[in-house]
Design an enzyme around this catalytic site. Structure first.
Site, PDB file in Angstrom:
ATOM      1  N   SER A  78       0.843  -1.201   0.000  1.00 15.38           N
ATOM      2  CA  SER A  78       0.000   0.000   0.000  1.00 15.38           C
ATOM      3  C   SER A  78       0.876   1.248   0.000  1.00 15.38           C
ATOM      4  CB  SER A  78      -0.948   0.005   1.199  1.00 15.38           C
ATOM      5  OG  SER A  78      -0.248  -0.076   2.415  1.00 15.38           O
ATOM      6  N   GLU A  79       2.015   1.217   0.726  1.00 12.83           N
ATOM      7  CA  GLU A  79       2.995   2.293   0.651  1.00 12.83           C
ATOM      8  C   GLU A  79       4.407   1.742   0.734  1.00 12.83           C
ATOM      9  OE1 GLU A  79      -0.565   4.749   1.756  1.00 12.83           O
ATOM     10  OE2 GLU A  79       0.265   2.912   2.611  1.00 12.83           O
ATOM     11  N   THR A  80       5.324   2.461   0.097  1.00 18.86           N
ATOM     12  CA  THR A  80       6.764   2.223   0.221  1.00 18.86           C
ATOM     13  C   THR A  80       7.410   3.530   0.666  1.00 18.86           C
ATOM     14  OG1 THR A  80       6.811   0.457  -1.430  1.00 18.86           O
ATOM     15  CG2 THR A  80       8.881   1.613  -1.007  1.00 18.86           C
TER      16      THR A  80
END
Length: 302
Positions: free
Chosen positions: A46-48
């Site tokens: 979903s996020e990096t």
């Protein structure tokens, strides 16, 4: 050609393959915006988080940028936990406070030693809670979630609350209903465009339980149908509960502190502690505390 250190960190848990997975690139200096977006797409979390050397060491200690598979976002709770957990295990910052520059501002992050490991405390941006939506907007949200108006808690206005990256707060009565939700993601995306808010946080409350809140967070407009455990939803939830006086025992209190559980419905259970400082019955400071674990690490040569 340069070698970049890449981690997959499971945040808000000590158990691998639970909690909320985040990519972390711990030596991101030199990466272009396009390369960061491509890496985030490749990792498909979903996020990096991308960690950069500070350009102005007098003002902050580290810079972190956050990308979903499709876009950059100003801030991410679980990826902040992941990024600073990586800094701790790499020996770059193993205890105490660091100032993190983000697109949501410069925020304090504390690394805490805990039973031979590390936990991370994130101070979020100043809370803001918007007025309740008009009835027609609330009706659209209810329809997209495939629930009825009678399922909503009467004491929980449907509105946006944020501590850097706002979410729509939707309090419902029943935990079984929460776990059975199957929203119309296309409809939620359309509503996001209309209200300029990309996340919908549906939660239940039980003041007699170890976990005050259970929740689910949907953000299809930014490529995240469901986020397992969301720091930037539960921090705002704490501010929202204080702002609207939903927990009656908070009268004249100086702090609200509670645990939440999220991710059960999708097999990625995790938890965090939320702490809200209160002045004159309003939220003034929000912090979340989470654990983390390394799922795997590798190198990427570009």
């Amino acid at each position: 050609m340069k070698s970049y250190k890449v981690y997959q960190i499971d945040s808000f848990t000590r158990t691998k393959l639970r909690g909320n997975p985040a990519g972390v690139v711990s030596n991101a200096d030199g990466l272009s915006q396009m390369q960061m977006q491509q890496i985030a797409r490749e990792l498909n979390n979903s996020e990096t988080a991308f960690i950069f050397t500070p350009q102005n060491k007098a003002d902050y200690d580290v810079e972190v940028r956050f990308f979903t598979p499709t876009t950059e976002v100003p801030l991410c709770g679980h990826a902040t936990i992941a990024a600073h957990y990586v800094r701790a295990i790499e020996g770059k910052h193993t205890a105490g406070r660091a100032l993190q520059k983000t697109k949501a501002g410069i925020l304090a992050v504390d690394t805490l030693r805990q039973n031979g490991d590390f936990a991370i405390q994130m101070t979020q941006a100043r809370p803001h809670i918007e007025p309740p939506f008009a009835k027609n907007i609330t009706a659209q949200i209810i329809k997209a979630l495939k629930i009825n108006a009678s399922d909503l808690r009467a004491d929980c206005p449907v509105c946006v609350a944020g501590t850097g990256h706002g979410k729509v707060m939707i309090g419902i009565k029943d935990l079984n209903l929460l776990h059975s939700l199957a929203p119309n993601m296309s409809a939620l995306s359309s509503i996001s465009a209309e209200i300029s808010c990309n996340g919908f946080y549906v939660f239940t409350l039980d003041e007699n339980d170890e976990f005050l809140a259970h929740g689910r967070m949907f953000a299809p407009a930014i490529g995240i149908n469901e986020d397992p455990v969301t720091g930037n939803a539960n921090g705002p939830l704490g501010a929202y509960l204080v702002h609207y006086g939903i927990l009656k025992h908070l009268q004249n209190a100086s702090e609200l502190s509670f645990f939440i559980k999220q991710g059960e419905a999708i097999g990625r259970e995790g938890q965090m502690k939320v702490r809200v400082s209160i002045e004159n019955s309003k939220p003034v400071l929000v912090q979340i505390i989470g654990e983390a674990v390394v799922a795997f690490e590798t190198e990427l040569v570009l």
